[in-house]
Design a protein around this motif. Sequence first.
Motif, PDB file in Angstrom:
ATOM      1  N   LEU A  18       4.568   0.379  -1.497  1.00  0.00           N
ATOM      2  CA  LEU A  18       5.011   1.570  -2.207  1.00  0.00           C
ATOM      3  C   LEU A  18       4.523   2.796  -1.449  1.00  0.00           C
ATOM      4  CD1 LEU A  18       6.304   2.827  -4.782  1.00  0.00           C
ATOM      5  CD2 LEU A  18       4.018   2.732  -5.810  1.00  0.00           C
ATOM      6  N   HIS A  19       5.439   3.697  -1.146  1.00  0.00           N
ATOM      7  CA  HIS A  19       5.123   4.933  -0.433  1.00  0.00           C
ATOM      8  C   HIS A  19       5.402   6.133  -1.326  1.00  0.00           C
ATOM      9  CE1 HIS A  19       4.539   3.924   3.934  1.00  0.00           C
ATOM     10  NE2 HIS A  19       4.905   2.756   3.434  1.00  0.00           N
ATOM     11  N   TYR A  35       3.234   8.394   2.642  1.00  0.00           N
ATOM     12  CA  TYR A  35       2.006   7.620   2.835  1.00  0.00           C
ATOM     13  C   TYR A  35       1.945   6.477   1.836  1.00  0.00           C
ATOM     14  CZ  TYR A  35       0.454  10.722  -0.945  1.00  0.00           C
ATOM     15  OH  TYR A  35       0.365  11.433  -2.112  1.00  0.00           O
ATOM     16  N   GLN A  36       1.228   5.435   2.224  1.00  0.00           N
ATOM     17  CA  GLN A  36       1.132   4.225   1.419  1.00  0.00           C
ATOM     18  C   GLN A  36       0.285   4.450   0.174  1.00  0.00           C
ATOM     19  OE1 GLN A  36       0.249   0.613   3.602  1.00  0.00           O
ATOM     20  NE2 GLN A  36      -0.975  -0.152   1.894  1.00  0.00           N
ATOM     21  N   VAL A  37       0.808   3.995  -0.972  1.00  0.00           N
ATOM     22  CA  VAL A  37       0.104   4.109  -2.242  1.00  0.00           C
ATOM     23  C   VAL A  37      -0.377   2.745  -2.707  1.00  0.00           C
ATOM     24  CG1 VAL A  37       0.369   4.734  -4.680  1.00  0.00           C
ATOM     25  CG2 VAL A  37       1.440   6.126  -2.917  1.00  0.00           C
ATOM     26  N   SER A  38       0.451   1.719  -2.498  1.00  0.00           N
ATOM     27  CA  SER A  38       0.141   0.376  -2.973  1.00  0.00           C
ATOM     28  C   SER A  38       0.815  -0.639  -2.071  1.00  0.00           C
ATOM     29  CB  SER A  38       0.646   0.214  -4.414  1.00  0.00           C
ATOM     30  OG  SER A  38       0.333  -1.050  -4.927  1.00  0.00           O
ATOM     31  N   GLU A  39       0.194  -1.802  -1.949  1.00  0.00           N
ATOM     32  CA  GLU A  39       0.760  -2.882  -1.151  1.00  0.00           C
ATOM     33  C   GLU A  39       0.581  -4.178  -1.918  1.00  0.00           C
ATOM     34  OE1 GLU A  39       0.433  -4.765   3.355  1.00  0.00           O
ATOM     35  OE2 GLU A  39      -1.006  -3.255   2.706  1.00  0.00           O
ATOM     36  N   GLY A  40       1.592  -5.018  -1.885  1.00  0.00           N
ATOM     37  CA  GLY A  40       1.528  -6.304  -2.577  1.00  0.00           C
ATOM     38  C   GLY A  40       2.899  -6.947  -2.567  1.00  0.00           C
ATOM     39  N   HIS A  58      10.926  10.315  -8.207  1.00  0.00           N
ATOM     40  CA  HIS A  58      11.768  10.661  -7.056  1.00  0.00           C
ATOM     41  C   HIS A  58      10.935  10.883  -5.790  1.00  0.00           C
ATOM     42  CE1 HIS A  58      10.461  14.526  -8.626  1.00  0.00           C
ATOM     43  NE2 HIS A  58      10.717  15.044  -7.434  1.00  0.00           N
ATOM     44  N   LEU A  59       9.628  10.953  -5.915  1.00  0.00           N
ATOM     45  CA  LEU A  59       8.750  11.139  -4.759  1.00  0.00           C
ATOM     46  C   LEU A  59       8.324   9.813  -4.131  1.00  0.00           C
ATOM     47  CD1 LEU A  59       6.455  13.911  -6.267  1.00  0.00           C
ATOM     48  CD2 LEU A  59       8.391  14.218  -4.703  1.00  0.00           C
TER      49      LEU A  59
END
Length: 90
Positions: A18-19, A35-40, A58-59
């Motif tokens: 999630l960016h 920028y990266q917010v979450s990864e999985g 929308h961001l």
Amino acid sequence: MADLGADSKVDFAAHAVLHKWPSLANQRRPDRDSYQVSEGTLDECISVFMAKPAATRHLYEIRTAAQPPLVTEVLSPEHVIELSRLREFL
């Protein structure tokens, strides 16, 4: 959305990120990189996205491996919402 036949399965366990786009006055800043917010998994990223306030979704975008025809490499907020509905349906 297209007809959800046997060929239209989505792997919600696929790797995803999630960016978020930097913003000014709640608008994306095209002059800045996301920028990266979450990864999985795709499922986890959809859940994190759906927990965000609707006014800021929308961001965000989700990046994952394409799974034609329903999943593209970069998922727009509208696409993520549709996949969330599909996930709930399944």
